[in-house]
Write a protein that holds these residues in place. Structure first.
Motif, PDB file in Angstrom:
ATOM      1  N   PHE A  94      28.523 155.404 -54.808  1.00  0.00           N
ATOM      2  CA  PHE A  94      28.477 155.699 -56.235  1.00  0.00           C
ATOM      3  C   PHE A  94      27.077 156.103 -56.709  1.00  0.00           C
ATOM      4  O   PHE A  94      26.756 155.968 -57.880  1.00  0.00           O
ATOM      5  CB  PHE A  94      28.980 154.491 -57.047  1.00  0.00           C
ATOM      6  CG  PHE A  94      30.416 154.154 -56.743  1.00  0.00           C
ATOM      7  CD1 PHE A  94      31.451 154.842 -57.356  1.00  0.00           C
ATOM      8  CD2 PHE A  94      30.729 153.165 -55.825  1.00  0.00           C
ATOM      9  CE1 PHE A  94      32.775 154.547 -57.074  1.00  0.00           C
ATOM     10  CE2 PHE A  94      32.049 152.868 -55.532  1.00  0.00           C
ATOM     11  CZ  PHE A  94      33.075 153.556 -56.153  1.00  0.00           C
ATOM     12  N   SER A  97      25.155 153.995 -59.154  1.00  0.00           N
ATOM     13  CA  SER A  97      25.640 153.787 -60.520  1.00  0.00           C
ATOM     14  C   SER A  97      26.629 152.619 -60.591  1.00  0.00           C
ATOM     15  O   SER A  97      27.746 152.701 -60.080  1.00  0.00           O
ATOM     16  CB  SER A  97      26.327 155.056 -61.031  1.00  0.00           C
ATOM     17  OG  SER A  97      26.992 154.790 -62.255  1.00  0.00           O
ATOM     18  N   LYS A  99      28.011 151.676 -63.330  1.00  0.00           N
ATOM     19  CA  LYS A  99      29.066 152.137 -64.235  1.00  0.00           C
ATOM     20  C   LYS A  99      30.154 152.868 -63.445  1.00  0.00           C
ATOM     21  O   LYS A  99      31.351 152.619 -63.634  1.00  0.00           O
ATOM     22  CB  LYS A  99      28.476 153.067 -65.292  1.00  0.00           C
ATOM     23  CG  LYS A  99      29.505 153.680 -66.220  1.00  0.00           C
ATOM     24  CD  LYS A  99      28.863 154.661 -67.184  1.00  0.00           C
ATOM     25  CE  LYS A  99      29.905 155.460 -67.938  1.00  0.00           C
ATOM     26  NZ  LYS A  99      29.302 156.513 -68.763  1.00  0.00           N
ATOM     27  N   ALA A 100      29.767 153.769 -62.552  1.00  0.00           N
ATOM     28  CA  ALA A 100      30.744 154.517 -61.761  1.00  0.00           C
ATOM     29  C   ALA A 100      31.565 153.582 -60.874  1.00  0.00           C
ATOM     30  O   ALA A 100      32.780 153.749 -60.733  1.00  0.00           O
ATOM     31  CB  ALA A 100      30.037 155.574 -60.911  1.00  0.00           C
ATOM     32  N   LEU A 101      30.915 152.574 -60.300  1.00  0.00           N
ATOM     33  CA  LEU A 101      31.619 151.613 -59.458  1.00  0.00           C
ATOM     34  C   LEU A 101      32.651 150.838 -60.281  1.00  0.00           C
ATOM     35  O   LEU A 101      33.806 150.698 -59.880  1.00  0.00           O
ATOM     36  CB  LEU A 101      30.613 150.647 -58.817  1.00  0.00           C
ATOM     37  CG  LEU A 101      31.212 149.602 -57.887  1.00  0.00           C
ATOM     38  CD1 LEU A 101      30.305 149.401 -56.679  1.00  0.00           C
ATOM     39  CD2 LEU A 101      31.408 148.290 -58.602  1.00  0.00           C
ATOM     40  N   LEU A 103      34.031 151.678 -63.198  1.00  0.00           N
ATOM     41  CA  LEU A 103      35.102 152.564 -63.666  1.00  0.00           C
ATOM     42  C   LEU A 103      36.096 152.854 -62.545  1.00  0.00           C
ATOM     43  O   LEU A 103      37.312 152.873 -62.778  1.00  0.00           O
ATOM     44  CB  LEU A 103      34.518 153.858 -64.230  1.00  0.00           C
ATOM     45  CG  LEU A 103      33.780 153.700 -65.563  1.00  0.00           C
ATOM     46  CD1 LEU A 103      33.120 155.025 -65.961  1.00  0.00           C
ATOM     47  CD2 LEU A 103      34.714 153.214 -66.657  1.00  0.00           C
ATOM     48  N   ALA A 104      35.595 153.063 -61.338  1.00  0.00           N
ATOM     49  CA  ALA A 104      36.492 153.297 -60.197  1.00  0.00           C
ATOM     50  C   ALA A 104      37.353 152.066 -59.933  1.00  0.00           C
ATOM     51  O   ALA A 104      38.552 152.184 -59.666  1.00  0.00           O
ATOM     52  CB  ALA A 104      35.687 153.657 -58.956  1.00  0.00           C
ATOM     53  N   LYS A 107      40.022 151.908 -62.623  1.00  0.00           N
ATOM     54  CA  LYS A 107      41.051 152.944 -62.454  1.00  0.00           C
ATOM     55  C   LYS A 107      42.013 152.613 -61.322  1.00  0.00           C
ATOM     56  O   LYS A 107      43.132 153.112 -61.305  1.00  0.00           O
ATOM     57  CB  LYS A 107      40.391 154.298 -62.186  1.00  0.00           C
ATOM     58  CG  LYS A 107      39.740 154.903 -63.404  1.00  0.00           C
ATOM     59  CD  LYS A 107      39.076 156.215 -63.049  1.00  0.00           C
ATOM     60  CE  LYS A 107      38.283 156.769 -64.217  1.00  0.00           C
ATOM     61  NZ  LYS A 107      37.526 157.962 -63.840  1.00  0.00           N
TER      62      LYS A 107
END
Length: 131
Positions: A94, A97, A99-101, A103-104, A107
């Motif tokens: 990621f 990040s 945040k990206a982790l 969010l993944a 999801k």
């Protein structure tokens, strides 16, 4: 003893074994094997013993050799190793990040109970507005 950040990354099989050993604190290969049989009836004692020997060599387990049956214990606390693995995953997958982790992870599907718990934790961590 190496810091968790310096520790080798456990393989999936090693992580499975650690998940069994952490609650036990320390145990012989026989005790770990008996516990693992509850979830994996196909696992052999020889496989567990060999895996524990390899993990000791890698620095993932410590071994007390004072008794006839060697007693093994995790070299690192669960939360320390999990944090290290999470940081490594965040960097590699990621681009660093958080945040990206997150969010993944969100999801990928979470239960209502998990969502409620996350919302509660976020609200608890939120600083109070001071007017």
């Amino acid at each position: 003893m190496p810091r968790p950040a310096d520790a080798p990354k456990p393989t999936p099989a090693e992580l499975d074994l650690l998940q069994v050993l952490w609650p036990m604190s320390s145990a012989t290969a026989k005790q770990v094997h008996e516990e693992m049989l509850k979830e994996r009836p196909d696992v052999t004692y020889a496989t567990v013993l060999r895996l524990m020997q390899v993990m000791h060599g890698k620095g993932l387990l410590i071994r007390d050799e004072s008794e006839r049956s060697h007693v093994y214990a995790p070299a690192h606390a669960r939360d320390a190793l999990q944090t290290n693995l999470l940081k490594d995953l965040m960097q590699r997958a990621f681009a660093g990040s958080a945040k990206a982790l997150v969010l993944a992870a969100l999801k990928s599907g979470i239960s209502k109970k998990e969502r409620d718990e996350i919302e509660r934790l976020l609200k608890e961590d939120k600083p109070e507005d001071k007017a």
